[in-house]
Motif scaffolding. Structure first.
Motif, PDB file in Angstrom:
ATOM      1  N   THR A   1       0.909  -1.211  -0.129  1.00  0.00           N
ATOM      2  CA  THR A   1       0.068   0.090  -0.081  1.00  0.00           C
ATOM      3  C   THR A   1       0.899   1.056  -0.151  1.00  0.00           C
ATOM      4  O   THR A   1       1.776   1.519   0.950  1.00  0.00           O
ATOM      5  CB  THR A   1      -1.027  -0.079   1.244  1.00  0.00           C
ATOM      6  N   ALA A   2       0.666   2.189  -0.934  1.00  0.00           N
ATOM      7  CA  ALA A   2       1.420   3.368  -1.067  1.00  0.00           C
ATOM      8  C   ALA A   2       0.602   4.439  -0.568  1.00  0.00           C
ATOM      9  O   ALA A   2       1.176   5.566  -0.150  1.00  0.00           O
ATOM     10  CB  ALA A   2       1.855   3.644  -2.478  1.00  0.00           C
ATOM     11  N   GLU A   3      -0.838   4.259  -0.708  1.00  0.00           N
ATOM     12  CA  GLU A   3      -1.664   5.413  -0.219  1.00  0.00           C
ATOM     13  C   GLU A   3      -3.173   4.648  -0.198  1.00  0.00           C
ATOM     14  O   GLU A   3      -3.464   3.733  -1.112  1.00  0.00           O
ATOM     15  CB  GLU A   3      -1.851   6.410  -1.060  1.00  0.00           C
ATOM     16  N   CYS A   4      -3.911   4.946   0.810  1.00  0.00           N
ATOM     17  CA  CYS A   4      -5.175   4.544   1.178  1.00  0.00           C
ATOM     18  C   CYS A   4      -5.805   5.253   2.098  1.00  0.00           C
ATOM     19  O   CYS A   4      -5.640   5.285   3.384  1.00  0.00           O
ATOM     20  CB  CYS A   4      -5.208   3.026   1.675  1.00  0.00           C
ATOM     21  N   GLU A   5      -6.787   6.110   1.683  1.00  0.00           N
ATOM     22  CA  GLU A   5      -7.462   7.205   2.754  1.00  0.00           C
ATOM     23  C   GLU A   5      -8.864   7.382   1.974  1.00  0.00           C
ATOM     24  O   GLU A   5      -9.042   7.419   0.790  1.00  0.00           O
ATOM     25  CB  GLU A   5      -6.604   8.467   2.669  1.00  0.00           C
ATOM     26  N   TYR A   6      -9.708   7.986   2.824  1.00  0.00           N
ATOM     27  CA  TYR A   6     -10.969   8.428   2.696  1.00  0.00           C
ATOM     28  C   TYR A   6     -10.880  10.018   2.055  1.00  0.00           C
ATOM     29  O   TYR A   6      -9.903  10.705   2.367  1.00  0.00           O
ATOM     30  CB  TYR A   6     -11.909   8.693   3.864  1.00  0.00           C
ATOM     31  N   VAL A   7     -11.443  10.489   0.977  1.00  0.00           N
ATOM     32  CA  VAL A   7     -11.382  11.671   0.582  1.00  0.00           C
ATOM     33  C   VAL A   7     -12.921  12.229   0.439  1.00  0.00           C
ATOM     34  O   VAL A   7     -13.780  11.434   0.496  1.00  0.00           O
ATOM     35  CB  VAL A   7     -11.012  11.944  -0.837  1.00  0.00           C
ATOM     36  N   HIS A   8     -13.029  13.619   0.844  1.00  0.00           N
ATOM     37  CA  HIS A   8     -14.479  13.984   0.668  1.00  0.00           C
ATOM     38  C   HIS A   8     -14.719  15.116  -0.076  1.00  0.00           C
ATOM     39  O   HIS A   8     -13.754  16.023  -0.354  1.00  0.00           O
ATOM     40  CB  HIS A   8     -14.623  14.645   2.121  1.00  0.00           C
ATOM     41  N   ARG A   9     -16.137  15.130  -0.662  1.00  0.00           N
ATOM     42  CA  ARG A   9     -16.204  16.460  -1.406  1.00  0.00           C
ATOM     43  C   ARG A   9     -17.678  16.860  -1.132  1.00  0.00           C
ATOM     44  O   ARG A   9     -18.533  15.888  -1.130  1.00  0.00           O
ATOM     45  CB  ARG A   9     -16.207  16.021  -3.116  1.00  0.00           C
ATOM     46  N   GLU A  10     -18.058  17.957  -0.880  1.00  0.00           N
ATOM     47  CA  GLU A  10     -19.530  18.379  -0.591  1.00  0.00           C
ATOM     48  C   GLU A  10     -20.082  18.814  -1.924  1.00  0.00           C
ATOM     49  O   GLU A  10     -19.251  19.695  -2.520  1.00  0.00           O
ATOM     50  CB  GLU A  10     -19.296  19.607   0.147  1.00  0.00           C
ATOM     51  N   THR A  11     -21.233  18.368  -2.272  1.00  0.00           N
ATOM     52  CA  THR A  11     -21.965  18.779  -3.495  1.00  0.00           C
ATOM     53  C   THR A  11     -23.133  19.501  -3.169  1.00  0.00           C
ATOM     54  O   THR A  11     -23.645  19.079  -2.065  1.00  0.00           O
ATOM     55  CB  THR A  11     -22.137  17.740  -4.434  1.00  0.00           C
ATOM     56  N   ILE A  12     -23.548  20.679  -3.880  1.00  0.00           N
ATOM     57  CA  ILE A  12     -24.771  21.253  -3.347  1.00  0.00           C
ATOM     58  C   ILE A  12     -25.764  21.093  -4.362  1.00  0.00           C
ATOM     59  O   ILE A  12     -25.703  21.074  -5.776  1.00  0.00           O
ATOM     60  CB  ILE A  12     -24.554  22.725  -3.688  1.00  0.00           C
ATOM     61  N   ASN A  13     -26.959  20.528  -3.721  1.00  0.00           N
ATOM     62  CA  ASN A  13     -28.207  20.440  -4.673  1.00  0.00           C
ATOM     63  C   ASN A  13     -29.096  21.689  -4.535  1.00  0.00           C
ATOM     64  O   ASN A  13     -29.700  21.911  -3.607  1.00  0.00           O
ATOM     65  CB  ASN A  13     -28.943  19.176  -4.180  1.00  0.00           C
ATOM     66  N   ARG A  14     -28.957  22.523  -5.629  1.00  0.00           N
ATOM     67  CA  ARG A  14     -29.494  23.860  -5.429  1.00  0.00           C
ATOM     68  C   ARG A  14     -31.110  23.792  -5.504  1.00  0.00           C
ATOM     69  O   ARG A  14     -31.527  24.563  -4.846  1.00  0.00           O
ATOM     70  CB  ARG A  14     -28.959  24.780  -6.689  1.00  0.00           C
ATOM     71  N   ALA A  15     -31.511  22.931  -6.321  1.00  0.00           N
ATOM     72  CA  ALA A  15     -32.993  22.589  -6.271  1.00  0.00           C
ATOM     73  C   ALA A  15     -33.688  22.308  -5.044  1.00  0.00           C
ATOM     74  O   ALA A  15     -34.601  22.918  -4.666  1.00  0.00           O
ATOM     75  CB  ALA A  15     -33.444  21.494  -7.160  1.00  0.00           C
ATOM     76  N   MET A  16     -32.863  21.538  -4.206  1.00  0.00           N
ATOM     77  CA  MET A  16     -33.274  21.123  -2.946  1.00  0.00           C
ATOM     78  C   MET A  16     -32.811  22.119  -1.874  1.00  0.00           C
ATOM     79  O   MET A  16     -32.975  21.817  -0.617  1.00  0.00           O
ATOM     80  CB  MET A  16     -33.319  19.488  -2.540  1.00  0.00           C
ATOM     81  N   ASP A  17     -31.779  22.685  -2.127  1.00  0.00           N
ATOM     82  CA  ASP A  17     -31.049  23.768  -1.242  1.00  0.00           C
ATOM     83  C   ASP A  17     -30.463  22.944   0.137  1.00  0.00           C
ATOM     84  O   ASP A  17     -30.563  23.213   1.008  1.00  0.00           O
ATOM     85  CB  ASP A  17     -31.900  24.862  -0.548  1.00  0.00           C
ATOM     86  N   ILE A  18     -29.733  21.725  -0.400  1.00  0.00           N
ATOM     87  CA  ILE A  18     -29.220  21.146   0.460  1.00  0.00           C
ATOM     88  C   ILE A  18     -27.683  20.634   0.284  1.00  0.00           C
ATOM     89  O   ILE A  18     -27.106  20.791  -0.970  1.00  0.00           O
ATOM     90  CB  ILE A  18     -29.902  19.666   0.732  1.00  0.00           C
ATOM     91  N   CYS A  19     -26.699  20.445   1.219  1.00  0.00           N
ATOM     92  CA  CYS A  19     -25.397  20.307   0.829  1.00  0.00           C
ATOM     93  C   CYS A  19     -25.085  18.635   1.166  1.00  0.00           C
ATOM     94  O   CYS A  19     -25.625  18.208   2.138  1.00  0.00           O
ATOM     95  CB  CYS A  19     -24.548  20.811   1.678  1.00  0.00           C
TER      96      CYS A  19
END
Length: 292
Positions: free
Chosen positions: A261-279
């Protein structure tokens, strides 16, 4: 992870702004403990559907993906221009100075959203590409950028069809698995890893990204019972599968088969649903493994 690119200008068009955002490396997981606990509580309450349907969906996985590509063709997925941001090996010069080529394979290539952008930017690459959906491979071969001297696409079920039938043993510098293992039932993952290992050079790199435990998609599945087939394995409405991984599970899977294993990790991205106004909290698992 790659270094951060320069800060973007403020007067960009929406398309340019989106392109620059895609060039930003994904961040380490920053989902709060409270959100993770809430997700875990929802998932733990879910129950698997009846065994008859579990077996049916597992056995018909390839058929359902083939239907998916017949229905959606090339319209569903966007080109993955972020690959070289996260896996900079695709920018490198080949180590084999005699051939002058970096030999690569993308497993689960779909309709080519990964291979064609990468081939365009690196003239030293030769790319094998396989998928277990015949319709996907047919669409790859119909692409205007498909050239036999640069890539070779073929149908293959990683869990049972030897890659060595098409690719020479120990010949690949790089293998990519991008949202592919999540479509494979847990009991077949080891066979897939062993299959890939056979065609890699010693020192070759496997680049991996897939869905992680407690991703918003998993929470959504468990919030609507009737999708769970097994622990962390779900079926979509179209019959395709989605498996969610922990870093420990993926690290153990590859190390058991002789990878480092050279790398193994969680990564995160927030996406915005503008129609429902939620993250929405998207949680992925990214890793790099080296064949010994």
């Amino acid at each position: 992870m790659a270094e951060q690119p320069p800060a973007p200008a403020t007067d960009l068009s929406p398309m340019e702004a989106r392109r620059l955002k895609l060039l930003q490396p994904l961040q380490l997981s920053i989902i709060s403990p409270e959100k993770l606990e809430h997700a875990q509580q929802i998932i733990e309450k879910d129950k698997a559907i009846k065994p008859f349907w579990v077996n049916k969906y597992k056995n018909e996985a390839a058929k359902n993906w083939d239907r998916f590509y017949k229905r959606n063709e090339t319209r569903f997925y966007k080109d993955r221009h972020w690959i070289e941001r996260e896996f900079t090996i695709y920018k490198q010069q080949p180590t084999d100075t005699k051939s002058g080529t970096l030999n690569c394979l993308e497993v689960g290539c779909g309709v080519g959203n990964f291979i064609f952008p990468v081939l365009e930017r690196n003239p030293h690459l030769f790319m094998y590409a396989c998928d277990f959906a015949p319709q996907a491979i047919e669409l790859v071969k119909q692409h205007e950028s498909y050239k036999s001297g640069r890539c070779s696409a073929f149908v293959c079920d990683l869990t049972k069809d030897p890659l060595t039938d098409t690719i020479p043993v120990g010949s690949l510098d790089v293998v990519s698995s991008i949202f592919v293992f999540s479509a494979i039932p847990v009991e077949k993952l080891e066979a897939a890893v062993r299959n890939i290992k056979e065609v890699m050079k010693p020192g070759g790199m496997l680049c991996f990204r897939d869905y992680a435990l407690y991703d918003a998609a998993q929470v959504k599945f468990s919030s609507n019972p009737g999708h769970m087939l097994d622990t962390n394995l779900y079926v979509r409405q179209d019959g395709t599968l989605s498996l969610f991984f922990s870093t420990e599970q993926i690290r153990d899977l590859f190390e058991k088969e002789g990878f480092t294993t050279a790398e193994c990790e969680y990564v995160h991205r927030e996406t915005i649903n503008r129609a429902m106004d939620i993250c929405i909290d998207r949680r992925f698992l990214q890793a790099k493994f080296i064949k010994q």
